[in-house]
Design an enzyme around this catalytic site. Structure first.
Site, mmCIF file in Angstrom:
data_model
loop_
_atom_site.group_PDB
_atom_site.id
_atom_site.type_symbol
_atom_site.label_atom_id
_atom_site.label_comp_id
_atom_site.label_asym_id
_atom_site.label_seq_id
_atom_site.Cartn_x
_atom_site.Cartn_y
_atom_site.Cartn_z
ATOM 1 N N TYR A 148 -21.564 36.252 -78.180
ATOM 2 C CA TYR A 148 -20.516 37.496 -77.785
ATOM 3 C C TYR A 148 -19.261 37.273 -78.414
ATOM 4 C CZ TYR A 148 -17.962 40.309 -74.440
ATOM 5 O OH TYR A 148 -17.324 41.264 -73.892
ATOM 6 N N GLY A 149 -18.644 36.012 -78.676
ATOM 7 C CA GLY A 149 -17.329 35.864 -79.272
ATOM 8 C C GLY A 149 -16.923 34.384 -78.860
ATOM 9 N N LYS A 150 -15.530 34.377 -78.388
ATOM 10 C CA LYS A 150 -14.943 33.119 -78.122
ATOM 11 C C LYS A 150 -14.318 33.208 -76.760
ATOM 12 C CE LYS A 150 -13.823 31.944 -82.972
ATOM 13 N NZ LYS A 150 -12.517 31.506 -83.801
ATOM 14 N N VAL A 151 -14.093 31.879 -76.199
ATOM 15 C CA VAL A 151 -13.565 31.739 -74.847
ATOM 16 C C VAL A 151 -12.325 30.971 -74.961
ATOM 17 C CG1 VAL A 151 -13.798 30.989 -72.593
ATOM 18 C CG2 VAL A 151 -15.826 31.920 -73.685
ATOM 19 N N ASP A 198 -30.012 35.579 -66.135
ATOM 20 C CA ASP A 198 -29.545 34.430 -66.837
ATOM 21 C C ASP A 198 -29.215 33.161 -66.140
ATOM 22 O OD1 ASP A 198 -29.850 33.536 -69.408
ATOM 23 O OD2 ASP A 198 -27.915 34.057 -70.200
#
Length: 910
Positions: free
Chosen positions: A569-572, A682
């Site tokens: 999804y991306g980064k945290v 999930d």
């Protein structure tokens, strides 16, 4: 060629310093400095051109400077720094009703030489009022009421020759009222000021005789509820323009000056709750005389017409005369003639022992608390009429009230909306009947007329619950409803708030001076990118809309030090909000497959989820083309981290059972109590996070599916989740997974039982500390093949984690294995519900001698050799698509030819 270079250079300079081409540079720098120390600034306060971008609350002149900054009810918080002096063209500064604005006023505010209105009503400012305010020679309105200012009233205010409105009420000001002395200014110099509002402070000393003169044009003198002593100065009678005088709730003594009888414009006088005696200025009683046609022989006390003879005549001429809680004694005589305006004489709690009422006298008199009533009097003047409360509220306008949800309110026009609300306080109303609907309808009509004539987006106005409070103010609840939509934007709120704070609204006759204290308006439209085919602004509850600038600031510009996870999804990022709260910010990578509409749906879903075992959504950001979710920060990372040893936390059997119970309760909440119910889709160890007390919290709703009532049971949808494709030998297997319900894959009918299947796999992880698939071996199949129920621990010692296998209650382990096997039954109908799962885990815990309702922090120590663990979120945590495949990649034949497929890792298109 040179010419072209010059032109190019000019373009670069304009682009680099574009603020100079639009907004005045100095003004922009000053406003930017203020913005950096304020929180909750409007989302559109972005970019280098406030004038060109129409920043909310900022008005621009032709010179691209800021003459007017009206930010009433913007929910701002922070302090007003000395950078304010950079707004050199500022004429109006209104920060009213921003309760989070605190700290002292900077002395630099005195450098705003063009300022005509300084309005800070209902904020949280404190400290002394800076004497530099006396330098603001253009000031017309100075409203600092309802704050926490301390210290003395600065004598320098007396230099403000243009001042019309001076309101310092409802603070903690002390000391004496300043008057001029030689070169030192004082309030007696304010001959053009119409309003002295100093009530509800801690002012002390005598009321200076010098304060009043025939030069003053004062109409309101409000000194109630202070600590003033001495007598009322006779010079007060020189101020012929006075209309309202409140001196009550002080420690004043002596007689009321006889020349107050000349104040023919006064319609409200309150001198109650003092210590006035029963003699005139000379200590003698003399008969009254007729003055200006008022009160021919109206009263006598102690064998004398009026206590002060001439002196008390004017007191009883006014519509409501309050003399209660003083030391008036003797006999009260009423005359047959009196002022046509007089409605009420309140002499409660004095020493009157006799009363003679002559024929034809109809004014209401209250003598409760006097000897005449204490001796058993039952006359109507010995009761207090109930005037403090009324059930009045604005009726609907020929329509039927509707039931509204989402905290909306039904308006007088029967429209559901989020009103701008607050309380109106009238400091000296000249009527006593608070149940008179006609009176309040005239007020409501005047409000509507004022809002409409000034172009405010108001549909209707509602008034309710009139109350006389302890300060003898009339208090009313006000609700203002928006027109054309169900909420106000910041411009609408600012306009309405400014009209109330700067006294643009003028009440009808009889209501007297007022002030307004607004409630926080929590329903501003979110900062929302409407260009991304995202539909309308999400209907959110309990989640905050963050601007990109706010997120950038709290992550230190998305620094690598704050990066705590990465996935498909991306980064945290770890972030720190201005209030010190830690958050985890999930930032979508550019080109994410999720569109604006899907993002909106996700936000609306997450904002409704509130449970101790579910990670809370703090807010979101959809600004500057960014999609970000802001979650509460969970300090101990994921269950996966602890099971694999990455976190350095050792999980004993007690701790594992408590984690299982917490996670089960979280999923049960999603299924049975969330509104609407949610299928997570999930469930896995990476999505079970552990807080500082090792409480389990269910995380990541990126794939969640809400269940409407018609859909309860199953939802037909594309297959999504963390699945278990075994890749060909020639391709590297990036992740070991295996949580997806095979029935869901085969039928594409999603039910709550799909989450139950995944939870069963999760229980096997807790039992074994193994990933679902290790070297091609699926944990569910491994357990089924190895188990033998005739043996202790079902013959699973080689599969179970040694910590689990060695615990002192082997039967509790067997019961949890039984539960896990029931959860992973092939047919969903044969699986328990999550409610059943919770009950069964509670039974397992009781079987092991544990209390399922005991806080997690009271269990055995879970600390092993703690490792350095900077990133509590692993590369898989908080991400929906963390496996080897992207969510939209189609299954290639070469991926599966000749291989066993237990489930599928991609969306299936049918």
């Amino acid at each position: 060629m040179c010419w072209r270079i010059h032109i190019s250079l000019l373009v670069v300079l304009v682009q680099a310093f574009g603020i100079a081409a639009f907004t005045n540079t100095d003004d922009f720098v000053a406003l930017k400095s203020l913005k950096d120390v304020w929180n909750n600034v409007p989302p559109n306060w972005d970019g280098a051109d406030p004038c060109g971008s129409d920043w909310d609350g900022i008005s621009c002149s032709n010179s691209a400077s800021f003459p007017c900054t009206t930010l009433a009810s913007f929910n701002l918080s922070g302090q007003l720094s000395s950078d304010i002096e950079g707004l050199s063209e500022l004429q109006t500064l209104d920060l009213s009703y921003n309760k989070g604005m605190t700290g002292a006023l900077p002395s630099a505010i005195g450098n705003l030489k063009k300022l005509s209105s300084l309005i800070l009503v209902g904020c949280g400012f404190s400290g002394p009022i800076p004497p530099s305010i006396g330098s603001l020679q253009q000031l017309v309105y100075l409203s600092l009421n309802s704050n926490n200012f301390v210290g003395e009233i600065p004598p320098s205010i007396g230099s403000l020759s243009n001042l019309y409105w001076l309101d310092l009420a409802d603070n903690k000001l002390s000391g004496t009222i300043p008057v001029s002395n030689g070169s030192t200014p004082g309030l007696d110099m304010l001959i053009n000021t119409k309003h002295f509002h100093f009530g509800r402070n801690q002012l002390s000393g005598e009321i200076p005789s010098q304060l009043f003169s025939s030069n003053l044009t004062l109409i309101h003198l409000l000194l109630e509820n202070n600590q003033l002593t001495g007598s009322i100065p006779s010079s007060l009678g020189f101020v012929q323009t006075l209309e309202v005088v409140r001196l009550d709730r002080n420690s004043l003594t002596g007689p009321v000056p006889r020349n107050l009888n000349s104040l023919t414009s006064v319609h409200e006088l309150d001198v109650s709750n003092n210590s006035f005696d029963a003699t005139d200025d000379n200590g003698k009683y003399t008969h009254s005389r007729t003055t200006s046609g008022f009160l021919v022989q109206p009263f006598s006390i102690a064998n004398c017409v009026l206590r002060y003879c001439n002196n008390l005549n004017p007191v009883f001429r006014f519509p409501i005369s309050a003399l209660k809680n003083n030391r008036i004694n003797g006999t009260l005589n009423t005359g047959s003639s009196h002022s046509s305006q007089l409605q009420l004489i309140d002499l409660q709690n004095n020493f009157i022992d006799a009363f003679t009422q002559r024929a034809g006298y109809s004014v209401q008199i209250i003598l409760v608390g006097n000897p005449i009533c204490d001796e058993g009097g039952t006359d109507n003047y010995c009761t207090v009429p109930d005037q403090s409360n009324s059930s009045y509220s604005t009726p609907t306008e020929n329509c039927t009230t509707v039931s509204c949800g989402s905290d909306k309110v039904s308006s007088p026009t029967c429209q559901c909306a989020y009103p701008y609300s607050g309380n109106l306080f009238f400091r000296a109303p000249s009527f006593s009947n608070y149940g008179n609907a006609t009176v309040f309808e005239s007020l409501r009509q005047k409000l509507m007329t004022t809002f409409k004539s000034h172009g405010q987006p108001v549909d209707s106005v509602s008034l309710s619950n009139p109350t006389k409070n302890v300060d003898r103010y009339l208090e009313l609840n006000l609700q203002v409803f928006p027109s054309g939509q169900d909420y106000f934007n910041r411009t609408g709120i600012s306009g309405i708030g400014f009209m109330m704070s700067n006294q643009t609204f003028k009440p009808p006759p009889g209501f007297g001076p007022f002030y307004f204290i607004a409630n926080t308006y929590p329903n501003f439209p979110a900062s929302w990118d409407r260009t991304a085919n995202s539909g309308g602004v999400p209907e959110i509850k309990g989640a905050k809309s963050f601007s990109f600038e706010e997120i950038r600031r709290c992550t230190n510009n998305f620094s690598e030090m704050n990066e705590i996870g990465i996935g498909g999804y991306g980064k945290v990022y770890r972030g720190t909000l201005p209030n010190g709260k830690l958050v985890a910010i999930k930032r979508s990578q550019k080109g994410s497959n999720q569109g604006g509409l899907e993002f909106k749906t996700e936000i609306e879903l997450l904002s409704r989820v509130h449970h101790r075992n579910v990670v809370s959504l703090v807010g979101f950001c959809f600004d500057h083309g960014e999609q970000m979710l802001v979650y509460e920060y969970i300090t101990n990372g994921s269950l996966k981290d602890s099971l694999t040893g990455r976190s350095g936390i050792r999980l004993d059997w007690t701790r594992r059972l408590r984690i299982a119970l917490g996670a089960a309760r979280g999923v049960q909440y999603l299924h049975d109590q969330a509104n609407p119910p949610i299928i997570h889709r999930d469930i896995k160890s990476n999505n079970i996070l552990l807080d500082e007390k090792m409480n389990a919290k269910v995380a990541d709703f990126g794939l969640s599916k809400p269940m409407g009532e018609p859909e309860r049971g199953h939802v037909t949808t594309q297959v999504k989740g963390t699945m278990c494709v075994l890749l060909p030998k020639k391709k590297k297997k990036k992740k070991n997974q295996g949580y997806l319900d095979p029935e869901y894959y085969m039928t594409q009918e999603l039910t709550e039982k799909s989450d139950v299947y995944s939870f069963g796999v999760l229980l096997f992880e807790l039992l074994t500390s193994r990933s679902p698939i290790v070297k091609g071996k699926y944990i569910v199949r491994e357990v089924k093949q190895a188990m033998d129920k005739t043996k202790e621990l079902y013959n699973l010692e080689d599969i179970l984690d040694p910590i689990v296998a060695s615990n002192m209650a082997p039967r509790s382990v067997e019961k949890l294995v039984d539960l896990a096997l029931r959860c992973v039954q092939e047919l969903g109908a044969n699986r328990p519900t999550m409610s059943d799962v919770v009950k069964e885990i509670e039974n397992v815990m009781e079987f092991a001698g544990l209390n399922p309702n005991t806080s997690a922090s009271t269990s055995d120590s879970y600390e092993g050799v703690k490792k350095e663990f900077d990133h509590p979120y692993t590369n898989e945590s908080l991400f929906a698509y963390s496996g080897a495949f992207s969510p939209t990649r189609k299954l290639e034949e070469s991926d599966v030819k000749g291989r066993q497929i237990c489930t599928i890792v991609v969306e299936v298109f049918v």
